[in-house]
Structures are given as C-alpha cells and as structure tokens.
Design a protein around this motif. Structure first.
Motif, PDB file in Angstrom:
ATOM      1  N   GLU A 244       0.911  -0.831  -0.037  1.00 47.76           N
ATOM      2  CA  GLU A 244       0.159  -0.203  -0.043  1.00 47.76           C
ATOM      3  C   GLU A 244       0.659   1.458  -0.269  1.00 47.76           C
ATOM      4  O   GLU A 244       0.742   2.370  -0.966  1.00 47.76           O
ATOM      5  CB  GLU A 244      -1.094   0.020   0.937  1.00 47.76           C
ATOM      6  CG  GLU A 244      -1.785  -1.056   1.032  1.00 47.76           C
ATOM      7  CD  GLU A 244      -3.352  -1.023   2.450  1.00 47.76           C
ATOM      8  OE1 GLU A 244      -2.483  -0.447   2.923  1.00 47.76           O
ATOM      9  OE2 GLU A 244      -3.793  -1.754   2.497  1.00 47.76           O
TER      10      GLU A 244
ATOM     11  N   LYS B 201      11.427   3.539  -5.323  1.00 48.07           N
ATOM     12  CA  LYS B 201      10.688   3.117  -4.500  1.00 48.07           C
ATOM     13  C   LYS B 201      11.847   2.556  -2.895  1.00 48.07           C
ATOM     14  O   LYS B 201      11.158   3.111  -2.037  1.00 48.07           O
ATOM     15  CB  LYS B 201      10.143   1.448  -4.703  1.00 48.07           C
ATOM     16  CG  LYS B 201       9.459   1.241  -6.184  1.00 48.07           C
ATOM     17  CD  LYS B 201       7.965   1.452  -5.636  1.00 48.07           C
ATOM     18  CE  LYS B 201       6.973   1.452  -6.669  1.00 48.07           C
ATOM     19  NZ  LYS B 201       6.225   1.553  -6.615  1.00 48.07           N
TER      20      LYS B 201
ATOM     21  N   LEU C   7       4.368   1.978  -1.060  1.00 48.92           N
ATOM     22  CA  LEU C   7       4.568   1.847  -2.715  1.00 48.92           C
ATOM     23  C   LEU C   7       3.625   1.568  -3.594  1.00 48.92           C
ATOM     24  O   LEU C   7       3.959   1.360  -4.835  1.00 48.92           O
ATOM     25  CB  LEU C   7       5.836   0.507  -2.498  1.00 48.92           C
ATOM     26  CG  LEU C   7       6.835   0.913  -1.819  1.00 48.92           C
ATOM     27  CD1 LEU C   7       7.298  -0.387  -1.666  1.00 48.92           C
ATOM     28  CD2 LEU C   7       7.324   1.567  -1.876  1.00 48.92           C
ATOM     29  N   LYS C   8       2.386   1.408  -3.446  1.00 43.56           N
ATOM     30  CA  LYS C   8       1.375   1.594  -4.587  1.00 43.56           C
ATOM     31  C   LYS C   8       1.329   0.686  -5.492  1.00 43.56           C
ATOM     32  O   LYS C   8       1.753   0.564  -6.817  1.00 43.56           O
ATOM     33  CB  LYS C   8       0.726   2.727  -4.892  1.00 43.56           C
ATOM     34  CG  LYS C   8       0.446   4.039  -3.982  1.00 43.56           C
ATOM     35  CD  LYS C   8       1.047   5.366  -4.731  1.00 43.56           C
ATOM     36  CE  LYS C   8       0.276   6.547  -4.410  1.00 43.56           C
ATOM     37  NZ  LYS C   8       0.078   6.329  -2.263  1.00 43.56           N
ATOM     38  N   THR C   9       1.890  -0.975  -4.706  1.00 44.31           N
ATOM     39  CA  THR C   9       2.309  -2.196  -5.309  1.00 44.31           C
ATOM     40  C   THR C   9       1.013  -3.120  -4.865  1.00 44.31           C
ATOM     41  O   THR C   9       0.574  -3.106  -4.727  1.00 44.31           O
ATOM     42  CB  THR C   9       2.993  -2.355  -5.888  1.00 44.31           C
ATOM     43  OG1 THR C   9       3.618  -3.330  -6.720  1.00 44.31           O
ATOM     44  CG2 THR C   9       3.809  -2.422  -4.375  1.00 44.31           C
ATOM     45  N   THR C  10       1.448  -4.498  -4.942  1.00 41.98           N
ATOM     46  CA  THR C  10       1.211  -5.538  -4.596  1.00 41.98           C
ATOM     47  C   THR C  10       1.515  -6.458  -3.856  1.00 41.98           C
ATOM     48  O   THR C  10       2.755  -6.141  -4.110  1.00 41.98           O
ATOM     49  CB  THR C  10       0.557  -6.768  -6.158  1.00 41.98           C
ATOM     50  OG1 THR C  10       2.317  -6.935  -6.524  1.00 41.98           O
ATOM     51  CG2 THR C  10      -0.194  -5.826  -6.984  1.00 41.98           C
TER      52      THR C  10
ATOM     53  N   HIS D 203       9.202   6.966   4.499  1.00 38.28           N
ATOM     54  CA  HIS D 203       9.135   6.462   5.151  1.00 38.28           C
ATOM     55  C   HIS D 203       9.862   5.721   6.602  1.00 38.28           C
ATOM     56  O   HIS D 203       9.194   6.001   7.733  1.00 38.28           O
ATOM     57  CB  HIS D 203       8.264   4.706   4.961  1.00 38.28           C
ATOM     58  CG  HIS D 203       7.190   4.230   5.525  1.00 38.28           C
ATOM     59  ND1 HIS D 203       6.136   5.166   5.910  1.00 38.28           N
ATOM     60  CD2 HIS D 203       6.740   3.190   6.342  1.00 38.28           C
ATOM     61  CE1 HIS D 203       4.839   3.988   6.698  1.00 38.28           C
ATOM     62  NE2 HIS D 203       6.046   3.182   6.856  1.00 38.28           N
TER      63      HIS D 203
END
Length: 72
Positions: free
Chosen positions: A23, A46, A25-28, A53
């Motif tokens: 979430e 990333k 990194l806006k990925t899966t 973060h």
C-alpha cells in the motif's frame, strides 16, 4: 547482508505486513514478495519512498552499511 534481506528485516522490525508495504509503494503484495526474496530488483523510486517512510538512508536499505542513518 543481501539487499533484499534488509527489506524484509526492516519491514518486520516496523511490524508491517507485505500488504502494508504494498500500500505504501502502491503495488501488490506479490511484488513486495519478489523484492524481498531477491527474485526482482526494486526501482530507485521505491527505495526513496521506503527510506522516507522508515526515516533511514537508502544505503542502509541496500545493505551497504549496517547501522541505519536517519534522514536529515
């Protein structure tokens, strides 16, 4: 230390799941798993997001240094 092991260690040290990091990194979750096992390399963009973060330097995330340095 292998760079990908540091990714998993710091995630676990911060009590985050792979879903949490995905979430951020806006990925899966599957992609995060590939990065953490060394199956694929993560892009610089990333690493920058994770460094901000976790408030640590990218060289620490890459396993180039063993002691984390806080960001300025």
């Amino acid at each position: 230390m292998d760079y990908y092991k540091r990714l998993k260690d710091i995630r676990e040290d911060n009590d985050l799941t792979q879903v949490d990091v995905a979430e951020i990194l806006k990925t899966t979750r599957q992609q995060v798993s590939k990065w953490e096992t060394g199956a694929q390399m993560m892009g610089v963009d990333k690493y920058i997001i994770l460094a901000k973060h976790y408030n640590v330097s990218v060289d620490y995330l890459l396993g180039l240094i063993d002691e984390p340095r806080k960001l300025k």
